[in-house]
Design an enzyme around this catalytic site. Structure first.
Site, PDB file in Angstrom:
ATOM      1  N   GLY A 187      18.588  77.508  23.788  1.00 16.66           N
ATOM      2  CA  GLY A 187      17.516  78.477  23.961  1.00 16.66           C
ATOM      3  C   GLY A 187      16.415  78.039  24.906  1.00 16.66           C
ATOM      4  O   GLY A 187      15.329  78.626  24.915  1.00 16.66           O
ATOM      5  N   LYS A 188      16.681  77.051  25.738  1.00 20.05           N
ATOM      6  CA  LYS A 188      15.649  76.520  26.643  1.00 20.05           C
ATOM      7  C   LYS A 188      15.150  77.575  27.623  1.00 20.05           C
ATOM      8  O   LYS A 188      13.941  77.784  27.771  1.00 20.05           O
ATOM      9  CB  LYS A 188      16.203  75.318  27.412  1.00 20.05           C
ATOM     10  N   SER A 192      23.264  73.106  26.003  1.00 26.56           N
ATOM     11  CA  SER A 192      23.477  74.452  26.535  1.00 26.56           C
ATOM     12  C   SER A 192      23.567  75.431  25.371  1.00 26.56           C
ATOM     13  O   SER A 192      24.278  75.187  24.387  1.00 26.56           O
ATOM     14  CB  SER A 192      24.783  74.482  27.340  1.00 26.56           C
ATOM     15  N   GLY A 213      17.689  70.110  25.790  1.00 28.29           N
ATOM     16  CA  GLY A 213      18.558  70.443  24.668  1.00 28.29           C
ATOM     17  C   GLY A 213      19.916  70.871  25.172  1.00 28.29           C
ATOM     18  O   GLY A 213      20.148  71.023  26.378  1.00 28.29           O
ATOM     19  N   SER A 253      19.302  68.143  30.835  1.00 26.57           N
ATOM     20  CA  SER A 253      18.840  66.761  31.096  1.00 26.57           C
ATOM     21  C   SER A 253      19.355  65.816  30.011  1.00 26.57           C
ATOM     22  O   SER A 253      18.585  65.315  29.199  1.00 26.57           O
ATOM     23  CB  SER A 253      17.316  66.694  31.207  1.00 26.57           C
TER      24      SER A 253
END
Length: 326
Positions: free
Chosen positions: A165-166, A162, A160, A234
């Site tokens: 919330g990864k 920046s 996802g 990614s």
């Protein structure tokens, strides 16, 4: 295609194009056409229409933030995608292999020139230099590891923008899963650049190599029986597909979704502000592309869910897909 060793063509399955549309019916997102590039003919799909320009007035057509059609006699900037890798060049580098025509029902419906702005040359990601190597078989099976751990190994690939919330999700999930007895580890985008990928920058090619290395490492962790949580932007679909190939059936793509304005409003590291000021180039979502997953195993909308709700949705998914009875 024959080329000098020092100046090989670009290898890619996605590229930008500026084209002039001649078709009797409009060009649309998702439509497929036959593309003639030099002597080769391949099928391509319109992945995105980025900008439409009226050929008469040279003014941008008003279709909102994301144009969906290109009418006849209009000029457009689009992203085209093929099913496999193509050898091509940017028009500014080599015009003969940097231009193409599009064909539909045996009629020429458009022509254009190629640019790779924001997209990587995938040559290094698919080139193998190692020779005289033999795989060594393990005596501990995946089933034995799963029985010992109480869960199967696998990769939960969080992707996802920046600020979506990864990392927040991954770190919270790691703590909760560890407390429940899982063999679990987080591979975080910033952390791996302190060591394993410290020699990589943020050019499209370096981003691709970054994800290639992480995909292979994550697959090894999964083979060892770990549940691996990866937190990486990614941005390129092809890179994530290579990571999926490395991990096989244990790969689960999780789209941590949040609109750009939501992510920019959060901006926990101040990166969007720097990108808007021109201090950071090739920043995903601003002047570099992000290709959302086409068919992820799970979507977590952090623009709508609270942190607790988002974490719980992934926990529920993990319990369904990875846990086994001891």
């Amino acid at each position: 295609m024959i080329s000098h060793v020092e100046m090989p063509p670009v290898e890619t399955d996605v590229f930008r194009a500026r084209l002039f549309w001649l078709g009797r019916t409009p060009l649309t997102v998702g439509a497929g056409y036959l593309m003639k590039l030099a002597t080769r003919q391949v099928r391509v799909t319109v992945d995105r229409i980025e900008k439409v320009i009226d050929a008469g007035s040279l003014a941008g057509a008003d279709q909102g933030d994301q144009p969906q059609v290109v009418e006849r006699n209009a000029v457009a900037e689009v992203v085209l995608r093929s099913r496999g890798l193509l050898a091509l060049d940017e028009f500014r580098d080599l015009p003969n292999t940097g231009r193409f025509v599009l064909i539909e029902d045996y009629d020429t419906v458009g022509g254009g020139i190629i640019a790779m702005d924001g997209y990587p040359d995938q040559r290094s990601a698919v080139t193998r230099k190692s020779t005289n190597i033999t795989a060594v078989e393990h005596r501990v099976t995946a089933e034995a590891r799963a029985r010992r751990n109480g869960h199967t190994g696998g990769v939960l690939w969080l992707t996802g923008l920046s600020g979506a919330g990864k990392s927040t999700l991954a770190i919270e999930l790691e703590q909760r899963l560890f407390a429940k007895g899982y063999q679990v580890f987080v591979l975080d985008g910033d952390n791996v650049r302190h060591g394993l990928n410290a020699n990589l920058g943020f050019s499209p090619e370096d981003r691709t190599e970054n994800i290639r290395r992480v995909g292979e490492v994550a697959a090894l962790f999964a083979e060892a029986g770990f549940l691996v949580l990866t937190a990486f932007i990614s941005p390129y679909r092809a890179d994530r597909e290579r990571a999926r190939s490395a991990a096989g059936a244990g790969f689960h793509e999780v789209h941590v979704r949040a609109d750009l304005d939501v992510c920019e409003g959060r901006d926990p590291k101040g990166l969007y502000a720097k990108a808007r000021r021109g201090e950071i180039r090739d920043f995903t979502g601003i002047d570099a592309p992000y290709e959302p997953p086409a068919a992820p195993e799970l979507v977590v909308d952090t623009g709508r869910l609270s942190i607790e709700e988002a974490v719980q949705s992934v926990m529920d998914y993990i319990e369904r897909r990875f846990a086994i009875a001891r």
